[in-house]
Scaffold this active site. Structure first.
Site, mmCIF file in Angstrom:
data_model
loop_
_atom_site.group_PDB
_atom_site.id
_atom_site.type_symbol
_atom_site.label_atom_id
_atom_site.label_comp_id
_atom_site.label_asym_id
_atom_site.label_seq_id
_atom_site.Cartn_x
_atom_site.Cartn_y
_atom_site.Cartn_z
ATOM 1 N N ARG A 66 -34.858 1.091 -10.880
ATOM 2 C CA ARG A 66 -34.558 0.416 -9.452
ATOM 3 C C ARG A 66 -35.384 0.975 -8.191
ATOM 4 O O ARG A 66 -35.545 0.401 -7.462
ATOM 5 C CB ARG A 66 -33.034 0.601 -9.086
ATOM 6 C CG ARG A 66 -32.205 0.016 -10.069
ATOM 7 C CD ARG A 66 -30.829 0.492 -10.155
ATOM 8 N NE ARG A 66 -30.662 1.728 -10.545
ATOM 9 C CZ ARG A 66 -29.680 2.638 -10.421
ATOM 10 N NH1 ARG A 66 -28.622 1.995 -9.924
ATOM 11 N NH2 ARG A 66 -29.713 3.771 -10.567
ATOM 12 N N SER A 122 -23.126 0.223 -10.756
ATOM 13 C CA SER A 122 -22.133 -0.016 -11.205
ATOM 14 C C SER A 122 -20.784 0.821 -10.466
ATOM 15 O O SER A 122 -19.927 0.286 -10.221
ATOM 16 C CB SER A 122 -21.694 0.142 -12.848
ATOM 17 O OG SER A 122 -22.771 -0.278 -13.264
HETATM 18 N N1 COA Z 1 -29.006 -2.652 -11.725
HETATM 19 C C1 COA Z 1 -28.141 -2.247 -11.317
HETATM 20 N N2 COA Z 1 -27.420 -1.026 -11.868
HETATM 21 C C2 COA Z 1 -28.201 -0.407 -12.469
HETATM 22 C C3 COA Z 1 -29.395 -0.866 -13.083
HETATM 23 C C4 COA Z 1 -29.812 -2.267 -12.608
HETATM 24 N N3 COA Z 1 -30.833 -2.864 -12.968
HETATM 25 N N4 COA Z 1 -30.042 -0.037 -13.795
HETATM 26 C C5 COA Z 1 -29.061 1.034 -14.100
HETATM 27 N N5 COA Z 1 -28.096 0.643 -13.189
HETATM 28 C C6 COA Z 1 -27.209 1.716 -12.782
HETATM 29 C C7 COA Z 1 -26.065 1.608 -13.962
HETATM 30 O O1 COA Z 1 -25.107 0.952 -13.948
HETATM 31 C C8 COA Z 1 -25.338 3.274 -13.663
HETATM 32 O O2 COA Z 1 -24.527 3.176 -12.906
HETATM 33 P P1 COA Z 1 -23.406 4.309 -12.805
HETATM 34 O O3 COA Z 1 -23.859 5.456 -12.939
HETATM 35 O O4 COA Z 1 -22.821 3.764 -11.543
HETATM 36 O O5 COA Z 1 -22.445 3.694 -13.855
HETATM 37 C C9 COA Z 1 -26.679 4.062 -13.290
HETATM 38 O O6 COA Z 1 -27.519 2.989 -12.756
HETATM 39 C C10 COA Z 1 -27.238 4.817 -14.192
HETATM 40 O O7 COA Z 1 -27.648 4.141 -15.159
HETATM 41 P P2 COA Z 1 -27.976 4.605 -16.505
HETATM 42 O O8 COA Z 1 -29.092 5.753 -16.334
HETATM 43 O O9 COA Z 1 -28.442 3.635 -17.342
HETATM 44 O O10 COA Z 1 -26.787 5.307 -17.038
HETATM 45 P P3 COA Z 1 -25.713 4.686 -17.920
HETATM 46 O O11 COA Z 1 -24.821 5.601 -18.107
HETATM 47 O O12 COA Z 1 -25.581 3.401 -17.926
HETATM 48 O O13 COA Z 1 -26.696 4.836 -19.364
HETATM 49 C C11 COA Z 1 -27.343 6.035 -21.333
HETATM 50 C C12 COA Z 1 -27.203 6.096 -19.962
HETATM 51 C C13 COA Z 1 -26.126 5.473 -22.066
HETATM 52 C C14 COA Z 1 -28.573 5.058 -21.664
HETATM 53 C C15 COA Z 1 -27.839 7.351 -21.877
HETATM 54 O O14 COA Z 1 -26.825 8.267 -21.593
HETATM 55 C C16 COA Z 1 -27.860 7.544 -23.643
HETATM 56 O O15 COA Z 1 -28.932 7.183 -24.150
HETATM 57 N N6 COA Z 1 -26.810 7.881 -24.437
HETATM 58 C C17 COA Z 1 -26.713 8.046 -25.664
HETATM 59 C C18 COA Z 1 -27.105 9.390 -26.085
HETATM 60 C C19 COA Z 1 -28.428 10.046 -26.155
HETATM 61 O O16 COA Z 1 -28.844 9.434 -26.822
HETATM 62 N N7 COA Z 1 -28.482 11.107 -25.568
HETATM 63 C C20 COA Z 1 -30.113 11.580 -25.589
HETATM 64 C C21 COA Z 1 -30.618 10.846 -24.418
HETATM 65 S S1 COA Z 1 -32.342 11.872 -24.752
#
Ligand code: COA
Length: 158
Positions: free
Chosen positions: A90, A128
């Site tokens: 973003r 979110s």
């Molecule tokens: N539009 C609006 N919001 C966006 C966005 C977009 N295009 N892209 C990202 N966001 C927001 C998300 O909603 C999220 O908001 P929040 O923190 O308020 O909930 C924030 O940006 C962070 O997003 P993100 O980094 O994607 O976090 P996430 O919790 O949604 O996802 C995972 C993270 C699940 C992908 C990551 O933790 C993961 O891969 N977990 C699995 C375990 C793993 O493999 N771990 C080792 C990784 S090396």
């Protein structure tokens, strides 16, 4: 067939996420929205609800699938036979964390490619957490989320 995974918590899915999914659909044959349980984030919506939200929004689009997962995203990619991870960027502030995540994932699974897409500028400030906060205080969220999510948030916080 190029099959991409778009992982995240999606609590809830926003118009910013949808914008990224639509861009990914121009590049790949199938996009699987991989919804993490993310228990540490204490989601407002259950995993089943978050899956259902994505299914309702993309109903009729055979190129979009929604699945839940716990554990490592690299393991999920292997199970799903995908070597493409979609991530949204973003703003510059997202870069450092995404760079770290992409390199850690690559260290565990060298064939897995992270592809970064940027949403429309008007969604670059969206998250979110902010949407949930505004909804919980009775604010207007219709320009940030699909009507299905707007209704679900209103019901959750009424
Ligand atoms: N539009 C609006 N919001 C966006 C966005 C977009 N295009 N892209 C990202 N966001 C927001 C998300 O909603 C999220 O908001 P929040 O923190 O308020 O909930 C924030 O940006 C962070 O997003 P993100 O980094 O994607 O976090 P996430 O919790 O949604 O996802 C995972 C993270 C699940 C992908 C990551 O933790 C993961 O891969 N977990 C699995 C375990 C793993 O493999 N771990 C080792 C990784 S090396």
């Amino acid at each position: 067939m190029a099959k991409a995974l778009y992982p995240g918590t999606f609590d809830p899915i926003t118009l910013g996420h949808i914008d990224i999914i639509e861009r990914a659909l121009h590049l790949f044959d199938e996009v699987t929205i991989a919804i993490a349980t993310s228990e540490s984030k204490k989601p407002v919506f259950t995993l089943e609800e978050r899956i259902s939200h994505v299914e309702q929004i993309f109903k009729g689009n055979k190129k979009v699938k929604a699945i839940g997962f716990t554990g490592l995203v690299v393991d999920l990619a292997k199970e799903e036979n995908s070597n493409i991870l979609i991530r949204g960027l973003r703003a510059v502030s997202d870069f450092e964390y995404e760079f770290q995540l992409a390199n850690m994932n690559r260290a565990m699974s060298p064939d897995l490619e992270s592809v970064f897409l940027t949403p429309k500028a008007k969604f670059s400030f969206l998250s979110s957490t902010l949407v949930r906060e505004i909804a919980s205080m009775g604010g207007e969220i219709s320009s940030f989320v699909d009507p299905i999510i707007e209704k679900a948030l209103k019901e959750r916080f009424k």
